[in-house]
Design an enzyme around this catalytic site. Sequence first.
Site, PDB file in Angstrom:
ATOM      1  N   ASP A  10       0.868  -1.186   0.000  1.00  0.00           N
ATOM      2  CA  ASP A  10       0.000   0.000   0.000  1.00  0.00           C
ATOM      3  C   ASP A  10       0.902   1.232   0.000  1.00  0.00           C
ATOM      4  O   ASP A  10       2.114   1.138   0.244  1.00  0.00           O
ATOM      5  CB  ASP A  10      -0.909   0.001   1.246  1.00  0.00           C
ATOM      6  CG  ASP A  10      -1.814   1.241   1.305  1.00  0.00           C
ATOM      7  OD1 ASP A  10      -2.310   1.666   0.243  1.00  0.00           O
ATOM      8  OD2 ASP A  10      -2.002   1.798   2.400  1.00  0.00           O
ATOM      9  N   SER A  11       0.282   2.384  -0.202  1.00  0.00           N
ATOM     10  CA  SER A  11       1.039   3.640  -0.153  1.00  0.00           C
ATOM     11  C   SER A  11       1.504   3.956   1.262  1.00  0.00           C
ATOM     12  O   SER A  11       2.210   4.935   1.462  1.00  0.00           O
ATOM     13  CB  SER A  11       0.154   4.780  -0.649  1.00  0.00           C
ATOM     14  OG  SER A  11      -0.952   4.927   0.226  1.00  0.00           O
ATOM     15  N   TYR A  42      -0.739   8.295  -2.759  1.00  0.00           N
ATOM     16  CA  TYR A  42      -0.762   7.943  -4.191  1.00  0.00           C
ATOM     17  C   TYR A  42      -1.911   8.666  -4.896  1.00  0.00           C
ATOM     18  O   TYR A  42      -1.867   8.881  -6.095  1.00  0.00           O
ATOM     19  CB  TYR A  42      -1.016   6.445  -4.383  1.00  0.00           C
ATOM     20  CG  TYR A  42       0.114   5.501  -4.067  1.00  0.00           C
ATOM     21  CD1 TYR A  42       1.352   5.940  -3.611  1.00  0.00           C
ATOM     22  CD2 TYR A  42      -0.074   4.128  -4.238  1.00  0.00           C
ATOM     23  CE1 TYR A  42       2.369   5.032  -3.325  1.00  0.00           C
ATOM     24  CE2 TYR A  42       0.936   3.219  -3.960  1.00  0.00           C
ATOM     25  CZ  TYR A  42       2.147   3.666  -3.496  1.00  0.00           C
ATOM     26  OH  TYR A  42       3.141   2.760  -3.224  1.00  0.00           O
ATOM     27  N   CYS A  73      -4.628  -1.376  -1.832  1.00  0.00           N
ATOM     28  CA  CYS A  73      -4.760   0.051  -2.122  1.00  0.00           C
ATOM     29  C   CYS A  73      -5.700   0.203  -3.314  1.00  0.00           C
ATOM     30  O   CYS A  73      -5.417  -0.337  -4.395  1.00  0.00           O
ATOM     31  CB  CYS A  73      -3.378   0.605  -2.459  1.00  0.00           C
ATOM     32  SG  CYS A  73      -3.374   2.312  -3.009  1.00  0.00           S
ATOM     33  N   ASN A  74      -6.789   0.912  -3.110  1.00  0.00           N
ATOM     34  CA  ASN A  74      -7.749   1.120  -4.192  1.00  0.00           C
ATOM     35  C   ASN A  74      -7.145   1.929  -5.337  1.00  0.00           C
ATOM     36  O   ASN A  74      -7.379   1.648  -6.505  1.00  0.00           O
ATOM     37  CB  ASN A  74      -8.970   1.883  -3.672  1.00  0.00           C
ATOM     38  CG  ASN A  74      -9.772   1.093  -2.669  1.00  0.00           C
ATOM     39  OD1 ASN A  74     -10.802   0.526  -2.996  1.00  0.00           O
ATOM     40  ND2 ASN A  74      -9.307   1.035  -1.441  1.00  0.00           N
ATOM     41  N   THR A  75      -6.369   2.941  -4.980  1.00  0.00           N
ATOM     42  CA  THR A  75      -5.783   3.816  -5.998  1.00  0.00           C
ATOM     43  C   THR A  75      -4.841   3.019  -6.904  1.00  0.00           C
ATOM     44  O   THR A  75      -4.863   3.156  -8.131  1.00  0.00           O
ATOM     45  CB  THR A  75      -4.999   4.962  -5.318  1.00  0.00           C
ATOM     46  OG1 THR A  75      -5.792   5.509  -4.282  1.00  0.00           O
ATOM     47  CG2 THR A  75      -4.617   6.033  -6.305  1.00  0.00           C
ATOM     48  N   CYS A 183     -10.932   3.631   0.173  1.00  0.00           N
ATOM     49  CA  CYS A 183      -9.491   3.776   0.372  1.00  0.00           C
ATOM     50  C   CYS A 183      -9.138   2.928   1.593  1.00  0.00           C
ATOM     51  O   CYS A 183      -9.843   2.994   2.611  1.00  0.00           O
ATOM     52  CB  CYS A 183      -9.143   5.238   0.619  1.00  0.00           C
ATOM     53  SG  CYS A 183      -7.445   5.514   1.175  1.00  0.00           S
ATOM     54  N   HIS A 185      -6.979   3.176   3.767  1.00  0.00           N
ATOM     55  CA  HIS A 185      -6.650   3.910   4.997  1.00  0.00           C
ATOM     56  C   HIS A 185      -7.908   4.205   5.837  1.00  0.00           C
ATOM     57  O   HIS A 185      -7.832   4.356   7.048  1.00  0.00           O
ATOM     58  CB  HIS A 185      -5.988   5.259   4.672  1.00  0.00           C
ATOM     59  CG  HIS A 185      -4.529   5.190   4.329  1.00  0.00           C
ATOM     60  ND1 HIS A 185      -4.056   4.614   3.177  1.00  0.00           N
ATOM     61  CD2 HIS A 185      -3.429   5.631   5.009  1.00  0.00           C
ATOM     62  CE1 HIS A 185      -2.740   4.724   3.151  1.00  0.00           C
ATOM     63  NE2 HIS A 185      -2.325   5.337   4.245  1.00  0.00           N
TER      64      HIS A 185
HETATM   65  N1  DGL Z   1      -4.654   3.465   0.741  1.00  0.00           N
HETATM   66  C1  DGL Z   1      -4.744   3.827  -0.601  1.00  0.00           C
HETATM   67  C2  DGL Z   1      -6.065   3.558  -1.259  1.00  0.00           C
HETATM   68  O1  DGL Z   1      -6.703   2.609  -0.893  1.00  0.00           O
HETATM   69  C3  DGL Z   1      -4.029   5.011  -1.101  1.00  0.00           C
HETATM   70  C4  DGL Z   1      -4.277   6.299  -0.481  1.00  0.00           C
HETATM   71  C5  DGL Z   1      -3.285   7.289  -1.005  1.00  0.00           C
HETATM   72  O2  DGL Z   1      -2.088   7.001  -0.904  1.00  0.00           O
HETATM   73  O3  DGL Z   1      -3.702   8.326  -1.512  1.00  0.00           O
HETATM   74  O4  DGL Z   1      -6.481   4.233  -2.157  1.00  0.00           O
END
Ligand code: DGL
Length: 261
Positions: A10-11, A42, A73-75, A183, A185
């Site tokens: 993940d980020s 990200y 990580c969704n992004t 996300c 997070h």
């Molecule tokens: N945790 C990540 C997600 O699910 C990335 C969030 C990010 O780094 O902007 O999108």
Amino acid sequence: MSNNPIGVFDSGVGGTSIWKEIIQRLPYENTIYLADSKNAPYGQKSKQEIIDICIKNTEILISRGAKIIVIACNTATTNAIDVLRTKYNIPFIGIEPAIKPAALATKTKAIGILATKGTLSSDLFHKTTNQFASNILVIEQEGTGLVPLIEQNKMDSLEMKTLLKQFLNPMIQKNIDHLVLGCSHYPYLIPQIRTLVGNNVHIIDSGFAVAKQTEKVLAELQLLNNNTKAGKHYLMSNSNTQTLATLTNGIKETTVEYIPF
Ligand code: DGL
């Protein structure tokens, strides 16, 4: 090979919300978690930047023996999973906002989605929304600013509360009955979000579904670890490890380390 770890990236620290679901469901599996906190968030990066970063993360996990990679990580999933699947001969599990279950369950015909700019602008997200939610109101909200605060373990800060109010109030006014956390997070914000949206809004994240899918794919490929002793977990971060250590505190067989990748 089946003793090799499940790789997760993940980020930053957010993907540990997914990783926790995985180790709970698959307690004998060894895991290796890569927190690319140095490059977080990200969500504000271009598609090509996200792809390049995901390639780097994948290569680190493969070099450390991962038998499967979970993109927590969704992004990263919505922007890069196709490229990764074409480039590498290793199974990938991705995570996407749970639009479909929310769209199927809503009674008010209004749902909210909180996610990064990178996820909300991705083709994959548009495709899913058009496919499953074209007949309901979908209120999309970029969660800009939330990830940096979570990375600093500032879930209970005033800044967090102010941002969440600003993001969620318009959704409450439109009478949403489901809020999709798009996300990885954001599950760490569930207590704060619950206070703001009340008990009538279902908060949905994708951690359980990802853990289930990981088990299914490992079983199909005969890659489940047949040991019956608790798995070992190695978590590495390329930035300050404090939040990572705090969020994984108390979980057995866990090592957290700073690695300058
Ligand atoms: N945790 C990540 C997600 O699910 C990335 C969030 C990010 O780094 O902007 O999108």
